[in-house]
Design an enzyme around this catalytic site. Structure first.
Site, PDB file in Angstrom:
ATOM      1  N   LYS A 230       0.837  -1.203   0.000  1.00  0.00           N
ATOM      2  CA  LYS A 230       0.000   0.000   0.000  1.00  0.00           C
ATOM      3  C   LYS A 230       0.880   1.263   0.000  1.00  0.00           C
ATOM      4  O   LYS A 230       2.094   1.187   0.251  1.00  0.00           O
ATOM      5  CB  LYS A 230      -0.908  -0.043   1.229  1.00  0.00           C
ATOM      6  CG  LYS A 230      -1.893  -1.235   1.222  1.00  0.00           C
ATOM      7  CD  LYS A 230      -2.792  -1.186   2.462  1.00  0.00           C
ATOM      8  CE  LYS A 230      -3.825  -2.303   2.448  1.00  0.00           C
ATOM      9  NZ  LYS A 230      -4.796  -2.162   3.572  1.00  0.00           N
TER      10      LYS A 230
ATOM     11  N   TYR B 215     -12.336  -2.969  -3.679  1.00  0.00           N
ATOM     12  CA  TYR B 215     -12.854  -2.977  -2.305  1.00  0.00           C
ATOM     13  C   TYR B 215     -14.382  -2.982  -2.260  1.00  0.00           C
ATOM     14  O   TYR B 215     -14.960  -2.527  -1.266  1.00  0.00           O
ATOM     15  CB  TYR B 215     -12.297  -1.776  -1.543  1.00  0.00           C
ATOM     16  CG  TYR B 215     -10.867  -1.964  -1.060  1.00  0.00           C
ATOM     17  CD1 TYR B 215     -10.522  -3.025  -0.207  1.00  0.00           C
ATOM     18  CD2 TYR B 215      -9.851  -1.077  -1.426  1.00  0.00           C
ATOM     19  CE1 TYR B 215      -9.220  -3.197   0.248  1.00  0.00           C
ATOM     20  CE2 TYR B 215      -8.541  -1.246  -0.975  1.00  0.00           C
ATOM     21  CZ  TYR B 215      -8.237  -2.303  -0.130  1.00  0.00           C
ATOM     22  OH  TYR B 215      -6.951  -2.472   0.327  1.00  0.00           O
TER      23      TYR B 215
ATOM     24  N   PHE C 204     -15.212   3.409   6.858  1.00  0.00           N
ATOM     25  CA  PHE C 204     -13.825   3.602   6.425  1.00  0.00           C
ATOM     26  C   PHE C 204     -13.663   3.466   4.912  1.00  0.00           C
ATOM     27  O   PHE C 204     -12.542   3.542   4.405  1.00  0.00           O
ATOM     28  CB  PHE C 204     -12.887   2.626   7.157  1.00  0.00           C
ATOM     29  CG  PHE C 204     -13.170   1.170   6.930  1.00  0.00           C
ATOM     30  CD1 PHE C 204     -12.644   0.495   5.833  1.00  0.00           C
ATOM     31  CD2 PHE C 204     -13.955   0.452   7.824  1.00  0.00           C
ATOM     32  CE1 PHE C 204     -12.901  -0.846   5.619  1.00  0.00           C
ATOM     33  CE2 PHE C 204     -14.222  -0.901   7.615  1.00  0.00           C
ATOM     34  CZ  PHE C 204     -13.699  -1.546   6.517  1.00  0.00           C
TER      35      PHE C 204
ATOM     36  N   ARG D 118      -1.627 -14.332   4.285  1.00  0.00           N
ATOM     37  CA  ARG D 118      -2.443 -13.670   5.324  1.00  0.00           C
ATOM     38  C   ARG D 118      -1.778 -13.853   6.702  1.00  0.00           C
ATOM     39  O   ARG D 118      -1.820 -12.946   7.534  1.00  0.00           O
ATOM     40  CB  ARG D 118      -3.867 -14.238   5.340  1.00  0.00           C
ATOM     41  CG  ARG D 118      -4.637 -14.036   4.034  1.00  0.00           C
ATOM     42  CD  ARG D 118      -5.356 -12.739   3.929  1.00  0.00           C
ATOM     43  NE  ARG D 118      -6.370 -12.546   4.934  1.00  0.00           N
ATOM     44  CZ  ARG D 118      -7.133 -11.445   4.996  1.00  0.00           C
ATOM     45  NH1 ARG D 118      -6.971 -10.461   4.100  1.00  0.00           N
ATOM     46  NH2 ARG D 118      -8.030 -11.309   5.926  1.00  0.00           N
TER      47      ARG D 118
ATOM     48  N   THR E 226      -5.441  -7.295  10.714  1.00  0.00           N
ATOM     49  CA  THR E 226      -5.723  -6.010  10.056  1.00  0.00           C
ATOM     50  C   THR E 226      -5.253  -4.829  10.893  1.00  0.00           C
ATOM     51  O   THR E 226      -4.688  -3.868  10.369  1.00  0.00           O
ATOM     52  CB  THR E 226      -7.250  -5.894   9.798  1.00  0.00           C
ATOM     53  OG1 THR E 226      -7.682  -7.045   9.068  1.00  0.00           O
ATOM     54  CG2 THR E 226      -7.587  -4.629   9.034  1.00  0.00           C
TER      55      THR E 226
ATOM     56  N   ARG F   9       2.592  -6.603   9.432  1.00  0.00           N
ATOM     57  CA  ARG F   9       1.871  -5.513  10.097  1.00  0.00           C
ATOM     58  C   ARG F   9       2.304  -5.345  11.545  1.00  0.00           C
ATOM     59  O   ARG F   9       2.403  -4.216  12.050  1.00  0.00           O
ATOM     60  CB  ARG F   9       0.367  -5.778   9.995  1.00  0.00           C
ATOM     61  CG  ARG F   9      -0.178  -5.605   8.567  1.00  0.00           C
ATOM     62  CD  ARG F   9      -1.506  -6.296   8.386  1.00  0.00           C
ATOM     63  NE  ARG F   9      -2.184  -5.924   7.143  1.00  0.00           N
ATOM     64  CZ  ARG F   9      -3.341  -6.434   6.746  1.00  0.00           C
ATOM     65  NH1 ARG F   9      -3.937  -7.368   7.488  1.00  0.00           N
ATOM     66  NH2 ARG F   9      -3.911  -6.037   5.620  1.00  0.00           N
TER      67      ARG F   9
ATOM     68  N   ASN G  62      -1.798  -0.213   7.008  1.00  0.00           N
ATOM     69  CA  ASN G  62      -1.196  -1.470   7.459  1.00  0.00           C
ATOM     70  C   ASN G  62      -0.332  -2.161   6.397  1.00  0.00           C
ATOM     71  O   ASN G  62      -0.229  -3.386   6.360  1.00  0.00           O
ATOM     72  CB  ASN G  62      -2.285  -2.408   7.984  1.00  0.00           C
ATOM     73  CG  ASN G  62      -3.402  -2.625   6.968  1.00  0.00           C
ATOM     74  OD1 ASN G  62      -3.252  -2.259   5.797  1.00  0.00           O
ATOM     75  ND2 ASN G  62      -4.490  -3.218   7.408  1.00  0.00           N
TER      76      ASN G  62
ATOM     77  N   HIS H  59      -1.906  -5.559   1.422  1.00  0.00           N
ATOM     78  CA  HIS H  59      -3.166  -6.255   1.175  1.00  0.00           C
ATOM     79  C   HIS H  59      -2.845  -7.659   0.708  1.00  0.00           C
ATOM     80  O   HIS H  59      -1.882  -7.853  -0.044  1.00  0.00           O
ATOM     81  CB  HIS H  59      -3.972  -5.547   0.070  1.00  0.00           C
ATOM     82  CG  HIS H  59      -5.097  -6.401  -0.467  1.00  0.00           C
ATOM     83  ND1 HIS H  59      -6.313  -6.475   0.144  1.00  0.00           N
ATOM     84  CD2 HIS H  59      -5.134  -7.259  -1.517  1.00  0.00           C
ATOM     85  CE1 HIS H  59      -7.084  -7.341  -0.526  1.00  0.00           C
ATOM     86  NE2 HIS H  59      -6.388  -7.823  -1.535  1.00  0.00           N
TER      87      HIS H  59
ATOM     88  N   GLU I 271      -9.461 -10.358  -7.839  1.00  0.00           N
ATOM     89  CA  GLU I 271      -8.520  -9.246  -7.648  1.00  0.00           C
ATOM     90  C   GLU I 271      -7.368  -9.301  -8.658  1.00  0.00           C
ATOM     91  O   GLU I 271      -6.900  -8.256  -9.119  1.00  0.00           O
ATOM     92  CB  GLU I 271      -7.988  -9.280  -6.206  1.00  0.00           C
ATOM     93  CG  GLU I 271      -9.090  -8.992  -5.188  1.00  0.00           C
ATOM     94  CD  GLU I 271      -8.664  -9.207  -3.747  1.00  0.00           C
ATOM     95  OE1 GLU I 271      -7.499  -9.596  -3.496  1.00  0.00           O
ATOM     96  OE2 GLU I 271      -9.515  -8.993  -2.850  1.00  0.00           O
TER      97      GLU I 271
HETATM   98  P1  IDP Z   1      -7.670  -6.993   5.465  1.00  0.00           P
HETATM   99  O1  IDP Z   1      -6.843  -6.010   4.671  1.00  0.00           O
HETATM  100  O2  IDP Z   1      -6.929  -7.474   6.679  1.00  0.00           O
HETATM  101  O3  IDP Z   1      -8.244  -8.102   4.624  1.00  0.00           O
HETATM  102  P2  IDP Z   1     -10.333  -5.824   5.440  1.00  0.00           P
HETATM  103  O4  IDP Z   1     -11.361  -6.069   6.488  1.00  0.00           O
HETATM  104  O5  IDP Z   1     -10.531  -6.481   4.112  1.00  0.00           O
HETATM  105  O6  IDP Z   1      -8.907  -6.169   6.057  1.00  0.00           O
HETATM  106  O7  IDP Z   1     -10.269  -4.241   5.241  1.00  0.00           O
HETATM  107  C1  IDP Z   1      -9.594  -3.667   4.144  1.00  0.00           C
HETATM  108  C2  IDP Z   1      -8.723  -2.537   4.646  1.00  0.00           C
HETATM  109  O8  IDP Z   1      -9.558  -1.494   5.166  1.00  0.00           O
HETATM  110  C3  IDP Z   1      -7.797  -2.900   5.816  1.00  0.00           C
HETATM  111  O9  IDP Z   1      -6.592  -3.499   5.414  1.00  0.00           O
HETATM  112  C4  IDP Z   1      -7.587  -1.559   6.464  1.00  0.00           C
HETATM  113  O10 IDP Z   1      -6.652  -0.776   5.714  1.00  0.00           O
HETATM  114  C5  IDP Z   1      -8.963  -0.923   6.323  1.00  0.00           C
HETATM  115  N1  IDP Z   1      -9.848  -1.201   7.479  1.00  0.00           N
HETATM  116  C6  IDP Z   1     -10.477  -2.365   7.768  1.00  0.00           C
HETATM  117  N2  IDP Z   1     -11.236  -2.268   8.868  1.00  0.00           N
HETATM  118  C7  IDP Z   1     -11.113  -0.995   9.294  1.00  0.00           C
HETATM  119  C8  IDP Z   1     -11.660  -0.268  10.404  1.00  0.00           C
HETATM  120  O11 IDP Z   1     -12.443  -0.798  11.224  1.00  0.00           O
HETATM  121  N3  IDP Z   1     -11.279   1.037  10.548  1.00  0.00           N
HETATM  122  C9  IDP Z   1     -10.440   1.645   9.672  1.00  0.00           C
HETATM  123  N4  IDP Z   1      -9.903   1.014   8.606  1.00  0.00           N
HETATM  124  C10 IDP Z   1     -10.221  -0.304   8.418  1.00  0.00           C
HETATM  125 MG    MG Z   2      -9.605  -7.950   3.024  1.00  0.00          MG
END
Ligand code: IDP
Ligand code: MG
Length: 138
Positions: free
Chosen positions: A9, A49, A57, A85, A91, A102, A116, A119, A130
């Site tokens: 990212k 997304y 968010f 993962r 996350t 992370r 973080n 992805h 994707e």
């Molecule tokens: P992941 O990247 O671990 O799969 P996802 O739930 O798919 O997590 O969320 C996509 C991205 O959105 C996350 O990597 C993070 O950057 C952001 N994100 C996810 N949940 C939150 C939240 O509760 N608050 C703020 N940002 C979030």
């Molecule tokens: Mg995800």
């Protein structure tokens, strides 16, 4: 052989962590089969997304992901989706285990969207979808 889509990212690129992330993927034993640096536009990110549309968010996430260059890559190997993962960690970087990308390299910056570093696709279906978004030429 299983494939996954991985993104470094904009925070990872800005902080010069591309090599560190690639190194962790390669030393784990996965093969990088495609790799490019690019700028993702809003249209592409909204597609990528789509599952998060409507969440608080979502807009900050799209804005953040469009804020600078990213590195997109495809990694290959048995169970690479699950394996990456695990390498990435949770996350939320505050609680991501030390030893993960992370957990080691990110922290809460107090922003609306969690920054973080990486992805990784979360299922075979997501990976297929994707990869076609980021590598339509393949
Ligand atoms: P992941 O990247 O671990 O799969 P996802 O739930 O798919 O997590 O969320 C996509 C991205 O959105 C996350 O990597 C993070 O950057 C952001 N994100 C996810 N949940 C939150 C939240 O509760 N608050 C703020 N940002 C979030
Ligand atoms: Mg995800």
């Amino acid at each position: 052989m299983e494939r996954t889509l991985i993104l470094v990212k904009p925070d990872g690129v800005k902080r010069n962590l591309v090599g560190e992330v690639l190194s962790r993927i390669e030393t784990k034993g996965y093969t990088i089969v495609a790799l490019k640096m690019m700028s993702a536009d809003r249209e592409l990110l909204v597609r990528h997304y789509a599952e998060h549309e409507g969440k608080p968010f979502f807009e900050p996430l799209v804005e953040f992901m469009a804020s600078g260059p990213i590195v997109a890559l495809i990694a290959e190997g048995n169970r690479v989706i699950e394996g990456f993962r695990k390498l990435a960690g949770a996350t939320d970087p505050t609680v991501a285990e030390p030893g993960t990308i992370r957990g080691d390299l990110a922290r809460d910056q107090g922003t609306k969207v969690v920054q973080n570093i990486v992805h990784g696709s979360d299922s075979v279906e997501s990976a297929t979808r994707e990869i076609s978004i980021f590598f339509p030429e393949l």
